[in-house]
Structures are given as structure tokens and as C-alpha cells.
Motif scaffolding. Sequence first.
Motif, PDB file in Angstrom:
ATOM      1  N   GLN A   1       0.914  -1.394   0.048  1.00 43.06           N
ATOM      2  CA  GLN A   1       0.062   0.057  -0.170  1.00 43.06           C
ATOM      3  C   GLN A   1       1.226   1.366  -0.227  1.00 43.06           C
ATOM      4  OE1 GLN A   1      -2.657   0.127   3.387  1.00 43.06           O
ATOM      5  NE2 GLN A   1      -2.293  -1.798   3.804  1.00 43.06           N
ATOM      6  N   HIS A   2       1.931   1.448   0.937  1.00 37.90           N
ATOM      7  CA  HIS A   2       3.044   2.849   1.041  1.00 37.90           C
ATOM      8  C   HIS A   2       3.618   2.421   0.222  1.00 37.90           C
ATOM      9  CE1 HIS A   2      -0.236   3.600   3.622  1.00 37.90           C
ATOM     10  NE2 HIS A   2       0.066   2.724   4.553  1.00 37.90           N
ATOM     11  N   PHE A   3       4.097   1.381  -1.196  1.00 43.16           N
ATOM     12  CA  PHE A   3       5.180   1.491  -1.978  1.00 43.16           C
ATOM     13  C   PHE A   3       6.915   1.216  -1.595  1.00 43.16           C
ATOM     14  CE2 PHE A   3       3.068   6.195  -1.762  1.00 43.16           C
ATOM     15  CZ  PHE A   3       2.121   6.168  -2.223  1.00 43.16           C
ATOM     16  N   ASN A   4       6.908   1.981  -0.246  1.00 43.99           N
ATOM     17  CA  ASN A   4       8.227   0.612   0.412  1.00 43.99           C
ATOM     18  C   ASN A   4       9.275   1.157  -0.751  1.00 43.99           C
ATOM     19  OD1 ASN A   4       6.751   0.438   1.720  1.00 43.99           O
ATOM     20  ND2 ASN A   4       6.768  -2.084   2.157  1.00 43.99           N
ATOM     21  N   LEU A   5       9.478   2.079  -1.456  1.00 44.11           N
ATOM     22  CA  LEU A   5      10.460   2.711  -2.052  1.00 44.11           C
ATOM     23  C   LEU A   5      11.256   3.200  -1.684  1.00 44.11           C
ATOM     24  CD1 LEU A   5       9.344   4.252  -4.744  1.00 44.11           C
ATOM     25  CD2 LEU A   5       9.802   2.391  -4.848  1.00 44.11           C
ATOM     26  N   PHE A   6      13.224   3.287  -1.879  1.00 42.35           N
ATOM     27  CA  PHE A   6      14.140   3.946  -1.246  1.00 42.35           C
ATOM     28  C   PHE A   6      14.451   5.166  -1.296  1.00 42.35           C
ATOM     29  CE2 PHE A   6      15.345  -0.673  -1.346  1.00 42.35           C
ATOM     30  CZ  PHE A   6      15.557  -1.457  -0.309  1.00 42.35           C
ATOM     31  N   PRO A   7      13.653   6.113  -0.384  1.00 42.84           N
ATOM     32  CA  PRO A   7      14.019   7.674  -0.454  1.00 42.84           C
ATOM     33  C   PRO A   7      15.635   8.149  -1.213  1.00 42.84           C
ATOM     34  CG  PRO A   7      13.827   6.969   1.850  1.00 42.84           C
ATOM     35  CD  PRO A   7      13.552   5.736   1.071  1.00 42.84           C
ATOM     36  N   HIS A   8      16.404   6.962  -0.860  1.00 46.12           N
ATOM     37  CA  HIS A   8      17.819   7.622  -0.873  1.00 46.12           C
ATOM     38  C   HIS A   8      17.765   7.250  -2.814  1.00 46.12           C
ATOM     39  CE1 HIS A   8      18.588   4.431   0.379  1.00 46.12           C
ATOM     40  NE2 HIS A   8      19.304   4.400  -0.039  1.00 46.12           N
ATOM     41  N   LEU A   9      17.542   6.808  -3.352  1.00 44.22           N
ATOM     42  CA  LEU A   9      18.093   6.285  -4.339  1.00 44.22           C
ATOM     43  C   LEU A   9      16.995   6.232  -5.192  1.00 44.22           C
ATOM     44  CD1 LEU A   9      18.923   2.110  -3.623  1.00 44.22           C
ATOM     45  CD2 LEU A   9      20.319   4.091  -3.944  1.00 44.22           C
TER      46      LEU A   9
ATOM     47  N   VAL B   1      14.624   6.511  -8.889  1.00 40.77           N
ATOM     48  CA  VAL B   1      13.608   5.541  -9.615  1.00 40.77           C
ATOM     49  C   VAL B   1      14.261   4.521 -10.318  1.00 40.77           C
ATOM     50  CG1 VAL B   1      12.261   5.111 -11.057  1.00 40.77           C
ATOM     51  CG2 VAL B   1      11.651   7.623  -9.390  1.00 40.77           C
ATOM     52  N   GLN B   2      15.398   4.426 -11.070  1.00 40.59           N
ATOM     53  CA  GLN B   2      16.090   3.583 -11.710  1.00 40.59           C
ATOM     54  C   GLN B   2      17.013   2.913 -10.816  1.00 40.59           C
ATOM     55  OE1 GLN B   2      18.494   4.986 -14.880  1.00 40.59           O
ATOM     56  NE2 GLN B   2      20.162   2.591 -14.859  1.00 40.59           N
ATOM     57  N   ARG B   3      17.459   3.384  -9.858  1.00 43.50           N
ATOM     58  CA  ARG B   3      18.103   2.692  -8.859  1.00 43.50           C
ATOM     59  C   ARG B   3      17.227   1.608  -8.215  1.00 43.50           C
ATOM     60  NH1 ARG B   3      22.519   5.323  -5.785  1.00 43.50           N
ATOM     61  NH2 ARG B   3      22.967   3.341  -5.432  1.00 43.50           N
ATOM     62  N   ASN B   4      16.029   2.537  -7.448  1.00 47.63           N
ATOM     63  CA  ASN B   4      15.186   1.092  -7.213  1.00 47.63           C
ATOM     64  C   ASN B   4      14.408   0.398  -8.053  1.00 47.63           C
ATOM     65  OD1 ASN B   4      13.852   2.095  -4.198  1.00 47.63           O
ATOM     66  ND2 ASN B   4      14.324   4.022  -5.630  1.00 47.63           N
ATOM     67  N   LEU B   5      14.458   0.347  -9.219  1.00 47.91           N
ATOM     68  CA  LEU B   5      13.773  -0.496  -9.835  1.00 47.91           C
ATOM     69  C   LEU B   5      15.296  -1.330  -9.737  1.00 47.91           C
ATOM     70  CD1 LEU B   5      11.553   1.702 -10.411  1.00 47.91           C
ATOM     71  CD2 LEU B   5      11.754   0.262 -13.032  1.00 47.91           C
ATOM     72  N   GLU B   6      16.351  -1.700  -9.906  1.00 46.43           N
ATOM     73  CA  GLU B   6      17.710  -2.066 -10.051  1.00 46.43           C
ATOM     74  C   GLU B   6      18.541  -2.876  -9.159  1.00 46.43           C
ATOM     75  OE1 GLU B   6      19.903   0.163 -12.514  1.00 46.43           O
ATOM     76  OE2 GLU B   6      18.958   0.700 -14.217  1.00 46.43           O
ATOM     77  N   LEU B   7      18.037  -2.932  -8.127  1.00 47.69           N
ATOM     78  CA  LEU B   7      18.644  -2.928  -6.986  1.00 47.69           C
ATOM     79  C   LEU B   7      18.515  -4.091  -6.750  1.00 47.69           C
ATOM     80  CD1 LEU B   7      20.292  -2.139  -4.713  1.00 47.69           C
ATOM     81  CD2 LEU B   7      18.466  -1.658  -3.125  1.00 47.69           C
ATOM     82  N   ALA B   8      17.154  -4.824  -6.786  1.00 43.04           N
ATOM     83  CA  ALA B   8      16.993  -6.477  -6.195  1.00 43.04           C
ATOM     84  C   ALA B   8      17.796  -7.358  -7.208  1.00 43.04           C
ATOM     85  CB  ALA B   8      15.874  -6.914  -5.878  1.00 43.04           C
ATOM     86  N   PRO B   9      17.586  -7.028  -8.642  1.00 48.85           N
ATOM     87  CA  PRO B   9      17.907  -7.821  -9.697  1.00 48.85           C
ATOM     88  C   PRO B   9      18.991  -7.698  -9.773  1.00 48.85           C
ATOM     89  CG  PRO B   9      17.226  -6.390 -10.225  1.00 48.85           C
ATOM     90  CD  PRO B   9      16.623  -6.087  -9.109  1.00 48.85           C
ATOM     91  N   LYS B  10      20.159  -6.801  -8.918  1.00 46.65           N
ATOM     92  CA  LYS B  10      21.356  -6.660  -9.225  1.00 46.65           C
ATOM     93  C   LYS B  10      22.237  -7.507  -7.984  1.00 46.65           C
ATOM     94  CE  LYS B  10      24.915  -3.637  -8.695  1.00 46.65           C
ATOM     95  NZ  LYS B  10      26.138  -2.312  -7.691  1.00 46.65           N
TER      96      LYS B  10
ATOM     97  N   LEU C   1      14.202  11.238  -7.806  1.00 44.64           N
ATOM     98  CA  LEU C   1      14.207  10.903  -6.048  1.00 44.64           C
ATOM     99  C   LEU C   1      12.725  10.682  -5.604  1.00 44.64           C
ATOM    100  CD1 LEU C   1      17.173  12.755  -4.261  1.00 44.64           C
ATOM    101  CD2 LEU C   1      16.713   9.822  -4.807  1.00 44.64           C
ATOM    102  N   PRO C   2      12.405   9.652  -5.270  1.00 49.78           N
ATOM    103  CA  PRO C   2      10.745   9.058  -4.722  1.00 49.78           C
ATOM    104  C   PRO C   2       9.922   9.822  -4.222  1.00 49.78           C
ATOM    105  CG  PRO C   2      12.683   7.135  -4.676  1.00 49.78           C
ATOM    106  CD  PRO C   2      13.485   8.697  -4.983  1.00 49.78           C
ATOM    107  N   GLY C   3      10.747  11.374  -3.526  1.00 46.36           N
ATOM    108  CA  GLY C   3      10.076  12.599  -3.118  1.00 46.36           C
ATOM    109  C   GLY C   3       9.477  13.342  -4.172  1.00 46.36           C
ATOM    110  N   LYS C   4      10.335  13.170  -4.842  1.00 46.77           N
ATOM    111  CA  LYS C   4       9.815  14.378  -6.086  1.00 46.77           C
ATOM    112  C   LYS C   4       8.722  13.758  -6.544  1.00 46.77           C
ATOM    113  CE  LYS C   4      13.434  16.948  -5.054  1.00 46.77           C
ATOM    114  NZ  LYS C   4      13.063  18.111  -4.794  1.00 46.77           N
ATOM    115  N   LEU C   5       7.906  12.673  -6.414  1.00 48.60           N
ATOM    116  CA  LEU C   5       6.775  12.195  -7.272  1.00 48.60           C
ATOM    117  C   LEU C   5       5.852  11.773  -6.456  1.00 48.60           C
ATOM    118  CD1 LEU C   5       8.919   8.680  -8.557  1.00 48.60           C
ATOM    119  CD2 LEU C   5       8.422  10.510  -9.400  1.00 48.60           C
TER     120      LEU C   5
END
Length: 268
Positions: free
Chosen positions: A91-99, A101-110, A140-144
Motif C-alpha cells: 500500500q505504501h510503496f516502500n521505495l528507498f527514498p535516497h535512491l 527511481v532507476q536504482r530502486n528498480l535495479e537494486l534487487a535483481p543486481k 528521487l521518490p520524494g519528487k513523485l
Amino acid sequence: MAIIEVTNLKKSFGDLDVLKKVSFEVHKNEVVAIIGPSGSGKSTMLRSLIHLEEVTGGTIRVQDEYLVHDGVYADSKQVKSITSRMGMVFQHFNLFPHLTVQRNLELAPKYVKKESAEVLRQKSAALLKKVGLADKADVLPGKLSGGQKQRVAIARALMMSPDILLFDEPTSALDPELTGEVLQVIKQIAEEHMTMLIVTHEMGFARDVADRVIFMDNGEVMESGTPEQIFNQPKMERTRAFLNRERTEIPFEICIKAGEINNINNGQ
């Protein structure tokens, strides 16, 4: 054959029984919407499928492998293997605020799949385009907006190439305008035949997108059927009472239109 089989699932917190012998199946490419009042156990059940909650009894089998059998979990290697085939959107996105958007997507598969930087870049770019955020890779997620954050979260889940997607009330933190843009993305993924379980309070969305609807109340599956059956001819009085209270929600079609207008206004 069922891709997920849940049998007599139980979960207790002390003396409180949150799940009471919950049983259902999900078939490959099926979209299942799980509805019901707050506190009915929907989210706990969904989180149990990906081992974010430990159950106290029952069986979960995914693609013919047991995650838990009669309350006993598989070894950690098998649990990790099974849960890695599922993606979850919260529900609450759980994005890493300091990364970005691209790095949020790529972190886990990396780190989990050890995929190369070039493969990750191509996948993240394609998925951001898919969810209408191709121009937000370096933001950064804070800008979205909330709707944009949730679309990033959906793209992030898809980066792991899951066989099954789980959504836990993905629009509950959004206002109606932003709800539409997120529902439109989920609808698009459903049309691509992804197996999905969606806990939602959006009755119009469940009616329009789901192949099957499960109604839960008080930790139990009260009724399950096609959207037409559940919404037009529910068998249980409890289901009818719940749906009658939900009739005043903003229709799914209006949410979708609001999302389309919002995307146009943002140049997306």
C-alpha cells in the motif's frame, strides 16, 4: 492445474485467530480479487503467501512445491526459491527514498539475480516506459506523486520477472485521481495474462478486471465466484450486506478517466 493451493490456513496472534482454515486455489494466468471489510484477514493471508507472515497451521503449495505443509515450513532454501517467484506491491510503496527511481528498480535483481548493468538498464527503461514514467528514471521518490510512486513500485516488482504478482491494497493510500492511473497499469498487466492476487477495496475494479472474486470476513473465506456471481447474485447475506455498503464508492470507470486526465496534464 492450480499455481497456488491454500488449504486450511490458520494464523493466530495470541488468542486472536486472524485466519481460520482459509482454503482457495489460484490458476495460472488468473486474476483473483480479494475483497472484504477491514480486519477480515485479507492482507495477512496475502503476506503469508510470500512468507512475510508465518502461519500457525495449514498448507501453502506454489507450483507444486510446499512452502508450508500442515504448519511445517520447508527448509530455507526452498522457501527462498518459492518466494522469489512472487512479487509484491504494498500500500505504501516502500521505495528507498535516497535512491533514484532507476536504482530502486535495479537494486534487487543486481544482487539477487546478478544481472549485468546493461541488462538492468534495458529492463528498467522498458518497465518505466510500460508504467508511463520513462522520464522519471533519475528522479528521487520524494519528487513523485503517490500514484507515480506506486507505479514505480509495480515496475520494481516486475523487474524480478515474477510468475505471480501480489497486490496489497495498492490504491488505499491514494486519492481518486491518482487511484485511476495505478488501476490502469494493473489492468494492463492483467490483460497480459499475469497471474495476480489483488487485495482491494475498489469494487468496480474487481468487477471489471478479476476472473474470480474471493470475499473474506472474520478470517474466513465466506464466498468465492465470478465477478458476475459475487456482485450480482451473492449467496451469503454477509456478502450482500458488505457490497451494499460499498455501492457509494467512486466508480472504477471514473477513477480510470481521472488517471488518464492526470497523465495528460503531466505530459505522460
